[in-house]
Design a protein around this motif. Structure first.
Motif, mmCIF file in Angstrom:
data_model
loop_
_atom_site.group_PDB
_atom_site.id
_atom_site.type_symbol
_atom_site.label_atom_id
_atom_site.label_comp_id
_atom_site.label_asym_id
_atom_site.label_seq_id
_atom_site.Cartn_x
_atom_site.Cartn_y
_atom_site.Cartn_z
ATOM 1 N N HIS A 1 3.754 56.355 9.158
ATOM 2 C CA HIS A 1 4.446 55.511 10.135
ATOM 3 C C HIS A 1 3.470 55.078 11.221
ATOM 4 O O HIS A 1 2.670 55.879 11.703
ATOM 5 N N SER A 2 3.514 53.812 11.604
ATOM 6 C CA SER A 2 2.721 53.293 12.716
ATOM 7 C C SER A 2 1.227 53.560 12.490
ATOM 8 O O SER A 2 0.700 53.268 11.423
ATOM 9 N N VAL B 1 3.126 61.194 7.409
ATOM 10 C CA VAL B 1 2.135 61.142 8.491
ATOM 11 C C VAL B 1 2.725 60.331 9.639
ATOM 12 O O VAL B 1 3.009 59.141 9.478
ATOM 13 N N HIS B 2 2.918 60.964 10.783
ATOM 14 C CA HIS B 2 3.518 60.283 11.937
ATOM 15 C C HIS B 2 2.487 59.399 12.636
ATOM 16 O O HIS B 2 1.296 59.401 12.310
ATOM 17 N N GLY B 3 2.956 58.675 13.642
ATOM 18 C CA GLY B 3 2.097 57.749 14.357
ATOM 19 C C GLY B 3 1.623 58.277 15.702
ATOM 20 O O GLY B 3 1.580 59.484 15.952
ATOM 21 N N TYR C 1 12.243 52.973 11.029
ATOM 22 C CA TYR C 1 11.735 53.377 9.710
ATOM 23 C C TYR C 1 11.960 54.862 9.425
ATOM 24 O O TYR C 1 12.145 55.254 8.278
ATOM 25 N N THR C 2 11.865 55.698 10.457
ATOM 26 C CA THR C 2 11.939 57.145 10.283
ATOM 27 C C THR C 2 13.346 57.684 10.488
ATOM 28 O O THR C 2 13.539 58.907 10.491
ATOM 29 N N GLY D 1 11.239 56.941 15.393
ATOM 30 C CA GLY D 1 9.793 56.794 15.320
ATOM 31 C C GLY D 1 9.083 58.117 15.148
ATOM 32 O O GLY D 1 7.932 58.271 15.567
ATOM 33 N N ASN D 2 9.733 59.085 14.495
ATOM 34 C CA ASN D 2 9.187 60.436 14.402
ATOM 35 C C ASN D 2 9.761 61.121 13.164
ATOM 36 O O ASN D 2 10.965 61.043 12.910
#
Length: 393
Positions: A197-198, A90-92, A374-375, A137-138
């Motif tokens: 994430h996020s 699950v992205h932010g 992180y990603t 971030g993705n």
């Protein structure tokens, strides 16, 4: 005979009392208190271990070294032995298919053009973040595909895409869609591993409040109903998902919402952080990400962008009462000075991912202020091993 009936009645009454005492108690699901120190035993510093490198420019399993493939396969073996049947990424915020909610505002006329028109536009809207940010971030399709194949290919792995708008209502809608996905995944009583994430972590927090006993559940379901969703069918889905076991890990999730966890749901947080003290720092070192993840410090209560429609702004304001301040600059300024790192619920690892700037040029943009690591493909193996060590020893 009467004595036997009396004994049976007493035993039934006693069993009922025991079951009542052992019933799951509703979680409080209180928003984060930023001025409160984390409880002892709720966090630990985890060193970044040396791992076999990944060929990031060719994110295919065949392009990776034998050592990297074997290490990922070992993590996959531990997931399978633990009964994991689905992995969901699950992205932010701001990297989804409708971060400005423009498509949502035009959903009526766009949907009239055909059932497949809106989904096609959403896929097109997601492309820029995948092409420009890639794995910063993705979660890209290539990243998720490599993760699945490296684990052994037999554990279904899904990239869950949502609007990514920065407000309570958008995250609640995403939690409802994720609930639908999990309810149709045929998990039964097996495990699912959910990675957020996020603000994707906030989506997962809302999912737990919909699925498990929570004091916020009544108000949250009312908000779902007011958002136009069929709550009766969704509550049936929530009961289906509640039978499964959910292992949830968040990466760089700003501490905000409360969680409803229990015997069926385990919770881990991973935070890019320098040092041993569980507090962020001032903005002084931001250009070189000297303290780790700054977006983790900034994306807290008060940082939302209000929805565009009056109806959704009213709904977001009501959600403030149970989720904490959405859009409130003054509250954000009060909270951010505390530098809170450790969420109230679950266990947290503070990990220095090694993205501190060392050259003459600032690296804050290339690291997304310490929030994008992180990603990345480079962190995939470390994260997989961390998850296997924590959840599936």
């Amino acid at each position: 005979m009467w004595l036997a009936l009396t004994l049976l009645l007493l035993l039934a009454t006693l069993a009922g009392l025991v079951a009542w005492r052992l019933r799951p108690k509703p979680s409080l699901c209180q928003p984060q208190q930023y001025d409160t120190a984390p409880r002892p035993g709720t966090f630990a510093v985890r060193p970044l271990e040396a791992m076999p490198p990944i060929a990031r420019e060719t994110p295919l399993l065949e392009a990776q070294s034998t050592a990297w493939r074997e290490a990922m396969a070992q993590a996959g073996l531990r997931l399978r032995r633990a009964g994991v049947r689905h992995v969901v990424f699950v992205h932010g915020t701001f990297v989804g298919h409708d971060p400005t909610l423009l498509l949502s505002s035009l959903q009526g006329p766009l949907s009239a053009l055909g059932p497949g028109f809106m989904p096609s536009l959403q896929r097109l809207s997601k492309l820029p973040s995948d092409r420009l940010l890639r794995d910063l971030g993705n979660y890209t399709p290539e990243y998720v595909s490599l993760f699945q194949k490296a684990l052994g290919a037999d554990i279904p792995t899904t990239r869950f895409v949502w609007s990514s708008a920065n407000n309570h209502v958008a995250r609640l809608r995403a939690a409802v869609e994720l609930l639908r996905l999990l309810a149709t995944s045929e998990l039964g009583r097996k495990r699912a591993l959910l990675l957020g994430h996020s603000h994707g972590g906030q989506v997962l927090a809302l999912l737990t409040q919909l699925v498990y006993p929570a004091r916020t559940a009544e108000a949250l379901w009312q908000a779902v109903r007011d958002a136009g969703e069929p709550t009766e069918a969704l509550q049936d889905m929530a009961r289906t998902v509640a039978r499964a076991r959910l292992d949830i890990a968040t990466f760089g999730m700003p501490p905000r919402y409360g969680w409803a966890t229990g015997r069926q749901c385990r919770l881990l947080h991973v935070i890019n952080h320098r040092g041993t003290e569980p507090r962020g720092s001032s903005i002084a070192g931001v250009l070189y990400t000297e303290n780790g993840d700054y977006v983790h410090q900034w994306g807290i209560s008060g940082s939302d962008i209000p929805p565009g429609s009056a109806k959704e702004r009213e709904l977001a304001a009501r959600l403030d009462a149970i989720l904490g301040e959405g859009h409130d600059v003054q509250a954000w300024l009060r909270h951010v000075r505390h530098g809170a790192r450790v969420p109230r619920d679950g266990f947290s690892y503070l990990v220095d991912y090694g993205d501190r700037g060392t050259g003459a040029m600032p690296n804050c943009l290339t690291t997304c202020f310490g929030h994008g690591v992180y990603t990345s493909y480079d962190a995939m193996l470390f994260n997989a091993r961390l998850l296997a060590d924590h959840f599936y020893r």
